[in-house]
Write an enzyme that holds these catalytic residues in place. Structure first.
Site, PDB file in Angstrom:
ATOM      1  N   GLY A   1       0.949  -1.186   0.044  1.00 33.75           N
ATOM      2  CA  GLY A   1       0.182   0.009   0.183  1.00 33.75           C
ATOM      3  C   GLY A   1       0.790   1.110  -0.106  1.00 33.75           C
ATOM      4  CB  CYS A   2       0.217   4.636  -1.334  1.00 36.01           C
ATOM      5  SG  CYS A   2      -1.557   5.120  -0.467  1.00 36.01           S
ATOM      6  N   GLY A   3       0.495   4.128   2.010  1.00 36.82           N
ATOM      7  CA  GLY A   3       0.672   4.578   3.290  1.00 36.82           C
ATOM      8  C   GLY A   3       0.741   5.929   3.367  1.00 36.82           C
TER       9      GLY A   3
ATOM     10  N   GLY B   1       4.788   7.435   2.293  1.00 35.57           N
ATOM     11  CA  GLY B   1       5.761   6.182   1.975  1.00 35.57           C
ATOM     12  C   GLY B   1       6.010   5.483   3.203  1.00 35.57           C
TER      13      GLY B   1
END
Length: 278
Positions: free
Chosen positions: A122-124, A127
């Protein structure tokens, strides 16, 4: 294309459209803000790809590097080259690359950070792979006396001036602006981008490149105040952040921790101040 062609990117493109109003349709052309992938490459290693308007990319890269903590000061960046890559077919996108050469200490720290980020799903947020890595402890903004010199009508003055500096926004209706204002509220510089974070990074990068003291002015943004914008401003010592739209609760908390004055809903006839400088 290379960095010599930077000014060839106007920040907008013309597109064929059909306007539908009051039951009638009419073909026309419209100006649409450019949005390109921009890769930031440090010492030959790609670190991030941002979606932004392909203008003022040298300033953007400097501002991003500082506000994201990749370098501590502008002098840590030894060289910058900007390259534009044209789309070679209809299925491809044009894109840009900014190659930065940074001092070895900063590059080693960046490589360590990249190893900590490896394997995430996932992108979070920014990052990162876990909440524990989220950095919500801002630097304290130094008290240089700027806020004491701030004119009582400075925010109103800035709100009145900002539209004159939003050329691309007037054309497209879809770009944010970040402006640098003096103690009277006069707009000294303004940068536009499809992303509010990018516009702020461009502004900060320009100030650093021009060796302008970032503690002796305030930032005015044509957007809401999110925590990242406050965090970026605090990192370079900006004493006050002003936004046209609302702040988030975390933006207010970060501003209080940093000792940064936060004002939102800024208009010519007033504004709302959040938290307090302690």
């Amino acid at each position: 294309m290379n960095d010599a062609d930077i000014d060839d990117q106007p920040g907008y493109v013309k597109r064929q459209i059909t306007r539908h109003r009051s039951g009638e349709s009419r073909d026309a052309t419209d100006d649409v803000g450019q949005e390109w992938p921009v890769a930031l490459v440090y010492n030959g290693i790609s670190h991030a790809v941002m979606m932004c308007t392909p203008r003022d990319l040298e300033a953007f890269a400097v501002g991003f590097s500082l506000t994201e903590g990749i370098v501590e000061r502008g002098s840590d960046i030894q060289d910058i080259e900007v390259f534009f890559r044209s789309a070679e077919s209809d299925s491809e996108l044009p894109y840009a690359e900014v190659h930065l050469q940074v001092v070895q200490q900063a590059f080693v720290a960046l490589k360590d950070k990249r190893r900590a980020m490896a394997g995430r799903t996932g992108c979070g947020v920014c990052g990162i792979e876990s909440i524990e890595l989220l950095d919500l402890q801002p630097e304290r903004v130094p008290d240089t006396g700027f806020l004491k010199r701030l004119a009582g009508d400075a925010i109103a003055h800035a709100a009145r001036e900002l539209p004159a500096h939003q050329r691309l926004s007037k054309l497209t209706g879809g770009l944010h602006a970040a402006a640098w204002c003096d103690e009277r509220g006069a707009v000294k510089f303004a940068f536009e981008d499809v992303g509010r974070h990018n516009a702020l990074d461009k502004l900060i990068g320009h100030l650093v490149l021009q060796r302008i003291d970032t503690t002796q002015g305030f930032v005015f943004l044509s957007s809401r105040a999110s925590y990242e914008l406050v965090r970026k401003s605090a990192r370079v010592g900006v004493p006050m952040l002003v936004t046209i739209s609302a702040p988030t609760s975390l933006a207010i908390s970060i501003a209080e921790k940093a000792g940064l004055r936060l004002a939102s809903f800024a208009r010519e006839n007033g504004f709302v101040e959040y938290g307090k400088v302690v």
